[in-house]
Write an enzyme that holds these catalytic residues in place. Structure first.
Site, mmCIF file in Angstrom:
data_model
loop_
_atom_site.group_PDB
_atom_site.id
_atom_site.type_symbol
_atom_site.label_atom_id
_atom_site.label_comp_id
_atom_site.label_asym_id
_atom_site.label_seq_id
_atom_site.Cartn_x
_atom_site.Cartn_y
_atom_site.Cartn_z
ATOM 1 N N LYS A 200 0.879 -1.165 0.000
ATOM 2 C CA LYS A 200 0.000 0.000 0.000
ATOM 3 C C LYS A 200 0.920 1.220 0.000
ATOM 4 O O LYS A 200 1.088 1.905 1.010
ATOM 5 C CB LYS A 200 -0.920 -0.063 1.227
ATOM 6 C CG LYS A 200 -2.205 0.709 1.053
ATOM 7 C CD LYS A 200 -3.210 0.360 2.141
ATOM 8 C CE LYS A 200 -4.271 1.422 2.287
ATOM 9 N NZ LYS A 200 -5.078 1.679 1.106
HETATM 10 C C1 LIG Z 1 -6.451 -0.623 -3.970
HETATM 11 C C2 LIG Z 1 -7.237 -1.095 -2.803
HETATM 12 N N1 LIG Z 1 -7.844 -2.293 -2.853
HETATM 13 C C3 LIG Z 1 -8.552 -2.765 -1.830
HETATM 14 C C4 LIG Z 1 -8.717 -2.033 -0.655
HETATM 15 C C5 LIG Z 1 -9.516 -2.590 0.462
HETATM 16 O O1 LIG Z 1 -8.709 -2.969 1.534
HETATM 17 P P1 LIG Z 1 -9.248 -2.933 3.026
HETATM 18 O O2 LIG Z 1 -10.495 -3.721 3.056
HETATM 19 O O3 LIG Z 1 -8.157 -3.540 3.834
HETATM 20 O O4 LIG Z 1 -9.481 -1.496 3.360
HETATM 21 C C6 LIG Z 1 -8.103 -0.786 -0.556
HETATM 22 C C7 LIG Z 1 -8.220 -0.002 0.668
HETATM 23 O O5 LIG Z 1 -7.318 0.043 1.449
HETATM 24 C C8 LIG Z 1 -7.348 -0.312 -1.638
HETATM 25 O O6 LIG Z 1 -6.767 0.887 -1.581
#
Ligand SMILES: Cc1ncc(COP(=O)(O)O)c(C=O)c1O
Length: 308
Positions: free
Chosen positions: A159
């Protein structure tokens, strides 16, 4: 989405006033996007504020930091404790929590290694990312002409701050074209995910979501929904999907900390199933929502209380 300021921001182990939590304009992360972050929510529960799966989010933060060779100088346990303390000290019940590990001021250039590393945690009240309307009525999605970043370009497993340029290009294009959300495909044409959410489809009683190797972030909401669906007796599989799988699904929805669970009722101008939020989507969304506020005994370990 406008930010509502709170009182204090945790920066490198101490609390500073909200307005004093600043960086220099020559901060290298601002220029080259070398940093990692998390998006977490705390919810008001009967026992006070509880952060949803905080330990899992911080574990992912440290996985992202490993990919980007960033040593935050704090242990996971220290960051978990600092996040709870930031919620406590700001006196917020429900909030969004944003930890960020970034390069400090002093070096400039594409080599991130000489820079020192800084860590901050901010919290503020934040409504639903795609709006309450999207939850009730569902969202209209479009397959993006922007391809999802690949494992050998910018690793989607992390991330990283800079990798969100990819998401923002897709999101802006989708909104300008009159849709609510973009769905990105891998260079091979596999469905990856939304700009900031994982995606699911239902075929009968089988819930399908793309595997991590198809360029998706390993979402914590994704994991929670898979666990809830299994507990409700659905079959859950991680399998490669192509865009027509979305068109022909009985139901579809996206998941993420910011958006929570949002039904997808249309993809590329084709109705998904009935064109309205599906019953299984609603069932899973309701259990998820109850779990976030500590109302489901079986998932209580997901509620990490900020006060002992
Ligand atoms: C690109 C992306 N995919 C999926 C998610 C969903 O992840 P989470 O459920 O851990 O927030 C996020 C959010 O953080 C994201 O930025």
């Amino acid at each position: 989405v406008p930010i509502t300021p709170t009182q204090k921001i945790w920066m490198n182990g101490t609390f500073v006033d909200w307005d004093d939590a600043t960086i220099h304009v020559l901060n290298p992360t601002l220029h080259y996007g070398w940093g990692v972050f998390e998006g977490i929510r705390a919810y008001a529960t009967a026992d006070g504020p509880a952060v949803f799966r905080l330990t899992d989010h911080i574990a992912r933060l440290f996985r992202s930091a490993k990919i980007y060779l960033l040593d935050p100088g704090f242990t996971r346990e220290e960051i978990v404790a600092a996040a709870k303390e930031t919620v406590r000290i700001n006196g917020v019940e429900a909030c969004y929590i944003r930890p960020l590990i970034y390069l400090g001021y002093g070096e400039m250039g594409l080599n991130p290694l000489p820079s020192h590393v800084e860590t901050m945690i901010a919290v503020w009240p934040w409504g639903l990312y795609l709006g309450a309307d999207a939850l009730a009525r569902g969202c209209r999605a479009v397959t993006s002409s922007w391809t999802r970043i690949g494992h050998n370009t910018i690793p989607p497993a992390g991330k990283g701050t800079g990798q969100y340029v990819n998401s923002s290009l897709a999101k802006a294009a989708a909104l300008k074209a009159g849709y609510d959300e973009a769905i990105l495909l891998t260079p091979d044409g596999h469905v990856a995910e939304g700009s900031g959410e994982n995606i699911f489809i239902l075929r009968g009683r089988t819930l399908v979501t793309p595997p991590v190797h198809d360029g998706v972030l390993e979402g914590i909401t994704r994991d929670s929904i898979m666990q809830i669906a299994r507990d409700q007796g659905y079959d859950v599989v991680e399998a490669t999907l192509v865009r027509t799988d979305l068109y022909l699904a009985d139901e579809s929805f996206v998941t993420g900390t910011a958006a929570e669970v949002v039904p997808v009722v249309e993809v590329d101008d084709r109705a998904v199933g009935s064109g309205r939020p599906g019953p299984i989507t609603r069932e899973l969304a309701e259990i998820f929502s109850a779990a976030t506020v500590g109302d489901v005994a079986r998932y209580k370990t997901w509620n990490e209380h900020v006060r002992d």
